[in-house]
Design an enzyme around this catalytic site. Structure first.
Site, PDB file in Angstrom:
ATOM      1  CG  ASN A  51       0.882 -15.611 -21.700  1.00  0.00           C
ATOM      2  OD1 ASN A  51      -0.025 -14.767 -21.759  1.00  0.00           O
ATOM      3  ND2 ASN A  51       1.037 -16.416 -20.665  1.00  0.00           N
TER       4      ASN A  51
ATOM      5  CG  ASN B  75       1.316  -6.024 -19.410  1.00  0.00           C
ATOM      6  OD1 ASN B  75       2.507  -5.836 -19.246  1.00  0.00           O
ATOM      7  ND2 ASN B  75       0.547  -6.538 -18.463  1.00  0.00           N
TER       8      ASN B  75
ATOM      9  NE  ARG C  38     -11.489 -23.101 -26.735  1.00  0.00           N
ATOM     10  CZ  ARG C  38     -10.569 -24.008 -26.376  1.00  0.00           C
ATOM     11  NH1 ARG C  38      -9.973 -23.902 -25.194  1.00  0.00           N
ATOM     12  NH2 ARG C  38     -10.270 -25.029 -27.159  1.00  0.00           N
TER      13      ARG C  38
ATOM     14  CG  LEU D 199      -4.910 -18.753 -27.501  1.00  0.00           C
ATOM     15  CD1 LEU D 199      -3.546 -18.163 -27.820  1.00  0.00           C
ATOM     16  CD2 LEU D 199      -6.005 -18.027 -28.267  1.00  0.00           C
TER      17      LEU D 199
ATOM     18  NE  ARG E 179     -12.939 -16.233 -23.139  1.00  0.00           N
ATOM     19  CZ  ARG E 179     -14.008 -16.707 -22.526  1.00  0.00           C
ATOM     20  NH1 ARG E 179     -14.267 -17.988 -22.544  1.00  0.00           N
ATOM     21  NH2 ARG E 179     -14.830 -15.910 -21.898  1.00  0.00           N
TER      22      ARG E 179
ATOM     23  N   GLY F  74      -1.410 -26.102 -26.960  1.00  0.00           N
ATOM     24  CA  GLY F  74      -1.531 -27.102 -25.901  1.00  0.00           C
ATOM     25  C   GLY F  74      -0.732 -26.825 -24.647  1.00  0.00           C
TER      26      GLY F  74
ATOM     27  CG  HIS G 129       2.183 -16.220 -15.609  1.00  0.00           C
ATOM     28  ND1 HIS G 129       0.845 -16.563 -15.596  1.00  0.00           N
ATOM     29  CD2 HIS G 129       2.693 -16.634 -14.417  1.00  0.00           C
ATOM     30  CE1 HIS G 129       0.555 -17.162 -14.455  1.00  0.00           C
ATOM     31  NE2 HIS G 129       1.658 -17.222 -13.730  1.00  0.00           N
TER      32      HIS G 129
HETATM   33  C1  GRF Z   1      -1.071  -9.221 -16.151  1.00  0.00           C
HETATM   34  O1  GRF Z   1      -0.760  -9.407 -14.810  1.00  0.00           O
HETATM   35  C2  GRF Z   1      -0.514 -10.351 -17.001  1.00  0.00           C
HETATM   36  O2  GRF Z   1       0.716 -10.821 -16.539  1.00  0.00           O
HETATM   37  C3  GRF Z   1      -1.585 -11.407 -16.843  1.00  0.00           C
HETATM   38  O3  GRF Z   1      -2.801 -10.676 -16.868  1.00  0.00           O
HETATM   39  C4  GRF Z   1      -2.560  -9.351 -16.402  1.00  0.00           C
HETATM   40  C5  GRF Z   1      -3.037  -8.398 -17.462  1.00  0.00           C
HETATM   41  O4  GRF Z   1      -2.999  -7.057 -17.022  1.00  0.00           O
HETATM   42  N1  GRF Z   1      -1.490 -12.429 -17.857  1.00  0.00           N
HETATM   43  P1  GRF Z   1      -3.302  -5.891 -18.041  1.00  0.00           P
HETATM   44  O5  GRF Z   1      -4.670  -6.166 -18.671  1.00  0.00           O
HETATM   45  O6  GRF Z   1      -2.215  -5.837 -19.062  1.00  0.00           O
HETATM   46  O7  GRF Z   1      -3.350  -4.644 -17.200  1.00  0.00           O
END
Ligand code: GRF
Length: 198
Positions: free
Chosen positions: A109, A15, A66, A94, A92, A148, A111
């Site tokens: 973020n 990413n 951490r 935060l 992790r 949180g 996901h």
């Molecule tokens: C992705 O699937 C993202 O959605 C998740 O962790 C993965 C990270 O992949 N949070 P990369 O390191 O960007 O290849």
């Protein structure tokens, strides 16, 4: 004004690479000015270095735990004058030490599911859970991240992916990841355009 972006990573960094490529190709009016990793061995750090972006690792064990590690990471992000922080595979939670230093800088973020479905799980566990649930559709979500909260916060971009007969966690992950790379660039673009308007 070109948006100054900081990226937090822990792993392979595809990413991160998608954002770097979009900045380089002029598809994004943004520049990654700093990359922070929770792990020294993250391949993402090499991607940053190859693109000429300053990058450092903050392993908790070597930084007093951490909270101290995340506090230092946040200080570096602030010192780099970032206007947006992207969590791109940062592994992790935060803690307050991070948020206290970062102040008002927005954090997003990515996901690999259609949140709120399948939140709180790591990468392959998400796809395993999707297959076990037998749903016809999954995808990815870019959302605001807040103190949180885990895998929750205002949705910015979602992209859908069909679950196909014969999919296993790896094939599904590969297709979702392709959509993640589009979604993350789209989301950073929204911040870049609103910064330009301001
Ligand atoms: C992705 O699937 C993202 O959605 C998740 O962790 C993965 C990270 O992949 N949070 P990369 O390191 O960007 O290849």
């Amino acid at each position: 004004m070109t948006l100054r972006v900081g990226v937090c990573v822990s792993g392979r960094g595809t990413n991160l690479q998608a954002i770097l490529d979009a900045c380089r190709d002029g598809r994004l009016d943004a520049r990654i000015v700093y990359v922070a990793s929770s792990r020294k061995s993250a391949p993402a750090l090499e991607r940053a270095k190859a693109a000429g972006v300053p990058a450092e690792a903050f392993p908790p064990a070597a930084n007093g735990g951490r909270d101290a590690a995340q506090q230092l990471m946040a200080r570096r992000l602030v010192a780099a004058d970032v206007e947006l922080v992207v969590l791109a595979g940062y592994d992790r939670i935060l803690g307050d030490a991070f948020w206290d230093v970062l102040g008002d800088v927005p954090v997003i973020n990515i996901h690999p599911s259609l949140l709120p479905a399948f939140g709180g799980l790591n990468r392959l566990a998400v796809h395993e859970a999707v297959l076990a649930a037998g749903v016809a559709e999954t995808g990815c979500t870019v959302h605001r991240a807040h103190r949180g909260m885990l895998d929750a916060g205002e949705t910015i971009v979602q992209r859908r992916v069909a679950v196909l007969p014969g999919d296993d966690p790896e094939t599904l992950e590969a297709r979702v990841l392709g959509e993640e790379h589009v979604a993350i660039v789209e989301a950073v673009g929204l911040f870049a355009r609103s910064a330009a308007r301001v």
